[in-house]
Design an enzyme around this catalytic site. Structure first.
Site, PDB file in Angstrom:
ATOM      1  N   PRO A  46       0.796  -1.220   0.000  1.00 17.35           N
ATOM      2  CA  PRO A  46       0.000   0.000   0.000  1.00 17.35           C
ATOM      3  C   PRO A  46       0.835   1.279   0.000  1.00 17.35           C
ATOM      4  CG  PRO A  46      -0.123  -1.100   2.133  1.00 17.35           C
ATOM      5  CD  PRO A  46       0.532  -2.058   1.171  1.00 17.35           C
ATOM      6  N   ASN A  47       0.327   2.239  -0.746  1.00 18.55           N
ATOM      7  CA  ASN A  47       0.878   3.599  -0.840  1.00 18.55           C
ATOM      8  C   ASN A  47       2.166   3.698  -1.650  1.00 18.55           C
ATOM      9  OD1 ASN A  47      -1.165   4.870   0.831  1.00 18.55           O
ATOM     10  ND2 ASN A  47      -0.278   3.687   2.505  1.00 18.55           N
ATOM     11  N   ARG A  79       4.271  11.041  -1.985  1.00 17.93           N
ATOM     12  CA  ARG A  79       4.260  10.841  -0.536  1.00 17.93           C
ATOM     13  C   ARG A  79       5.640  11.106   0.077  1.00 17.93           C
ATOM     14  NH1 ARG A  79       4.790   4.405   0.919  1.00 17.93           N
ATOM     15  NH2 ARG A  79       4.256   5.218   2.968  1.00 17.93           N
ATOM     16  N   TYR A 103      11.055   8.966   0.917  1.00 15.03           N
ATOM     17  CA  TYR A 103      11.018   8.005  -0.188  1.00 15.03           C
ATOM     18  C   TYR A 103      11.583   8.538  -1.508  1.00 15.03           C
ATOM     19  CZ  TYR A 103       8.002   5.632   3.139  1.00 15.03           C
ATOM     20  OH  TYR A 103       7.513   5.027   4.267  1.00 15.03           O
ATOM     21  N   ASN A 136       8.031  -5.767  -1.109  1.00 16.97           N
ATOM     22  CA  ASN A 136       8.002  -4.633  -0.195  1.00 16.97           C
ATOM     23  C   ASN A 136       6.548  -4.519   0.257  1.00 16.97           C
ATOM     24  OD1 ASN A 136       7.923  -2.270   1.188  1.00 16.97           O
ATOM     25  ND2 ASN A 136       9.007  -1.046  -0.325  1.00 16.97           N
ATOM     26  N   ALA A 179       3.289  -0.840   4.599  1.00 21.41           N
ATOM     27  CA  ALA A 179       2.775  -0.828   5.979  1.00 21.41           C
ATOM     28  C   ALA A 179       2.340  -2.216   6.455  1.00 21.41           C
ATOM     29  CB  ALA A 179       1.615   0.159   6.094  1.00 21.41           C
ATOM     30  N   HIS A 198       4.395  -4.575   8.901  1.00 21.53           N
ATOM     31  CA  HIS A 198       4.392  -4.484  10.362  1.00 21.53           C
ATOM     32  C   HIS A 198       3.116  -5.023  10.995  1.00 21.53           C
ATOM     33  CE1 HIS A 198       7.589  -1.926   8.992  1.00 21.53           C
ATOM     34  NE2 HIS A 198       6.746  -1.037   8.498  1.00 21.53           N
ATOM     35  N   ASP A 240       1.957 -15.718   6.215  1.00 21.16           N
ATOM     36  CA  ASP A 240       1.472 -17.090   5.998  1.00 21.16           C
ATOM     37  C   ASP A 240       1.420 -17.439   4.512  1.00 21.16           C
ATOM     38  OD1 ASP A 240       1.282 -17.561   8.683  1.00 21.16           O
ATOM     39  OD2 ASP A 240      -0.898 -17.391   8.811  1.00 21.16           O
ATOM     40  N   GLU A 271      12.952  -9.495   1.113  1.00 19.69           N
ATOM     41  CA  GLU A 271      12.233  -8.303   1.581  1.00 19.69           C
ATOM     42  C   GLU A 271      13.013  -7.031   1.213  1.00 19.69           C
ATOM     43  OE1 GLU A 271      12.248  -8.126   5.887  1.00 19.69           O
ATOM     44  OE2 GLU A 271      10.557  -6.716   5.915  1.00 19.69           O
ATOM     45  N   HIS A 288      12.861  -2.656   1.666  1.00 19.02           N
ATOM     46  CA  HIS A 288      12.247  -1.398   2.107  1.00 19.02           C
ATOM     47  C   HIS A 288      13.093  -0.252   1.581  1.00 19.02           C
ATOM     48  CE1 HIS A 288       9.329  -3.369   4.557  1.00 19.02           C
ATOM     49  NE2 HIS A 288      10.290  -4.137   5.024  1.00 19.02           N
ATOM     50  N   ILE A 289      12.423   0.715   1.003  1.00 17.72           N
ATOM     51  CA  ILE A 289      13.122   1.876   0.440  1.00 17.72           C
ATOM     52  C   ILE A 289      13.804   2.662   1.559  1.00 17.72           C
ATOM     53  CG2 ILE A 289      12.751   4.081  -0.767  1.00 17.72           C
ATOM     54  CD1 ILE A 289      10.333   2.604  -2.192  1.00 17.72           C
ATOM     55  N   SER A 290      13.070   2.888   2.640  1.00 21.61           N
ATOM     56  CA  SER A 290      13.605   3.657   3.773  1.00 21.61           C
ATOM     57  C   SER A 290      14.240   2.707   4.787  1.00 21.61           C
ATOM     58  CB  SER A 290      12.471   4.448   4.443  1.00 21.61           C
ATOM     59  OG  SER A 290      11.557   3.562   5.063  1.00 21.61           O
ATOM     60  N   ARG A 300      13.493   4.377  12.080  1.00 20.65           N
ATOM     61  CA  ARG A 300      12.291   5.208  12.145  1.00 20.65           C
ATOM     62  C   ARG A 300      11.500   4.878  13.418  1.00 20.65           C
ATOM     63  NH1 ARG A 300       9.462   4.877   6.414  1.00 20.65           N
ATOM     64  NH2 ARG A 300       8.174   6.504   7.401  1.00 20.65           N
ATOM     65  N   ARG A 311       8.020   0.172  13.215  1.00 17.93           N
ATOM     66  CA  ARG A 311       8.493  -0.272  11.893  1.00 17.93           C
ATOM     67  C   ARG A 311       9.612  -1.307  11.997  1.00 17.93           C
ATOM     68  NH1 ARG A 311       5.894   3.292   8.231  1.00 17.93           N
ATOM     69  NH2 ARG A 311       5.487   5.286   9.228  1.00 17.93           N
TER      70      ARG A 311
HETATM   71  C1  DQA Z   1       8.310   1.009   3.469  1.00 21.56           C
HETATM   72  C2  DQA Z   1       8.458   1.210   4.964  1.00 21.56           C
HETATM   73  C3  DQA Z   1       7.135   0.980   5.678  1.00 21.56           C
HETATM   74  O1  DQA Z   1       7.288   1.146   7.081  1.00 21.56           O
HETATM   75  C4  DQA Z   1       6.099   1.961   5.181  1.00 21.56           C
HETATM   76  O2  DQA Z   1       4.856   1.698   5.786  1.00 21.56           O
HETATM   77  C5  DQA Z   1       5.988   2.005   3.708  1.00 21.56           C
HETATM   78  C6  DQA Z   1       7.204   1.867   2.888  1.00 21.56           C
HETATM   79  C7  DQA Z   1       9.604   1.340   2.712  1.00 21.56           C
HETATM   80  O3  DQA Z   1       9.729   0.909   1.567  1.00 21.56           O
HETATM   81  O4  DQA Z   1      10.475   2.025   3.241  1.00 21.56           O
HETATM   82  O5  DQA Z   1       4.923   2.246   3.164  1.00 21.56           O
HETATM   83  O6  DQA Z   1       8.013  -0.356   3.227  1.00 21.56           O
END
Ligand code: DQA
Length: 152
Positions: free
Chosen positions: A9-10, A17, A22, A74, A77, A80, A87, A98, A100-102, A107, A111
């Site tokens: 998501p997002n 955003r 990001y 990725n 959200a 977490h 599963d 896995e 994660h960009i950040s 943080r 997270r």
């Molecule tokens: C994220 C980190 C997550 O905590 C956050 O909710 C995201 C992006 C990242 O790529 O850094 O939406 O997965």
């Protein structure tokens, strides 16, 4: 070799955003970069992004049946919160990495917990879009030399 790239998501809001976290490149730019890396690595990629937990679970399950060799995920959200995505990854037993960009570890404390990460072979965190490339290289190398496959 076929890799599935799953974004949660997002991530479709990249470039809009929280640019200080990001960056200013958008999701389409990320997709183009991933497709370019796939060309360089000689693998096939399928990209998916969803804001819906169940849709992500469905896509991971589908990977079991459609000849996917490995998954880069990725979960955003849902990382977490989602035992369902954990599963699903465990159910299909495909090698997963896995991304994660950040830097989620630097943080908010919530997270730091990653459910999906518990089913992943490797984790590339805080490296921006480059993390996706490293995850793809990791899977192509390990699957290619037989170190990783379904069930291990
Ligand atoms: C994220 C980190 C997550 O905590 C956050 O909710 C995201 C992006 C990242 O790529 O850094 O939406 O997965």
């Amino acid at each position: 070799m076929k890799l599935l790239i799953v974004n949660g998501p997002n991530l479709n809001m990249l470039g809009i955003r929280e640019k200080h976290i990001y960056g200013d490149r958008d999701y389409a730019a990320l997709c183009r970069m991933i497709e370019g890396w796939a060309g360089e690595l000689g693998c096939e990629v399928e990209l998916c992004q969803s804001n819906h937990e169940g849709a992500i679970v469905d896509r991971i399950q589908q990977a079991y049946f459609d000849g996917t060799d490995g998954i880069v995920i990725n979960p955003a959200a849902y990382t977490h919160t989602s035992v369902a995505i954990l599963d699903a990854l465990k159910a299909v037993q495909l090698p997963a990495v896995e991304v994660h960009i950040s830097d989620v570890n630097a943080r908010e404390p919530f997270r730091r917990l990653s459910y999906a990460g518990m089913a992943c072979e490797a984790h590339f965190v805080g490296m921006g879009f480059e993390g996706y490339r490293l995850a793809m290289v990791y899977l192509v190398e390990k699957i290619g030399n037989g170190e990783l496959g379904i069930g291990n």
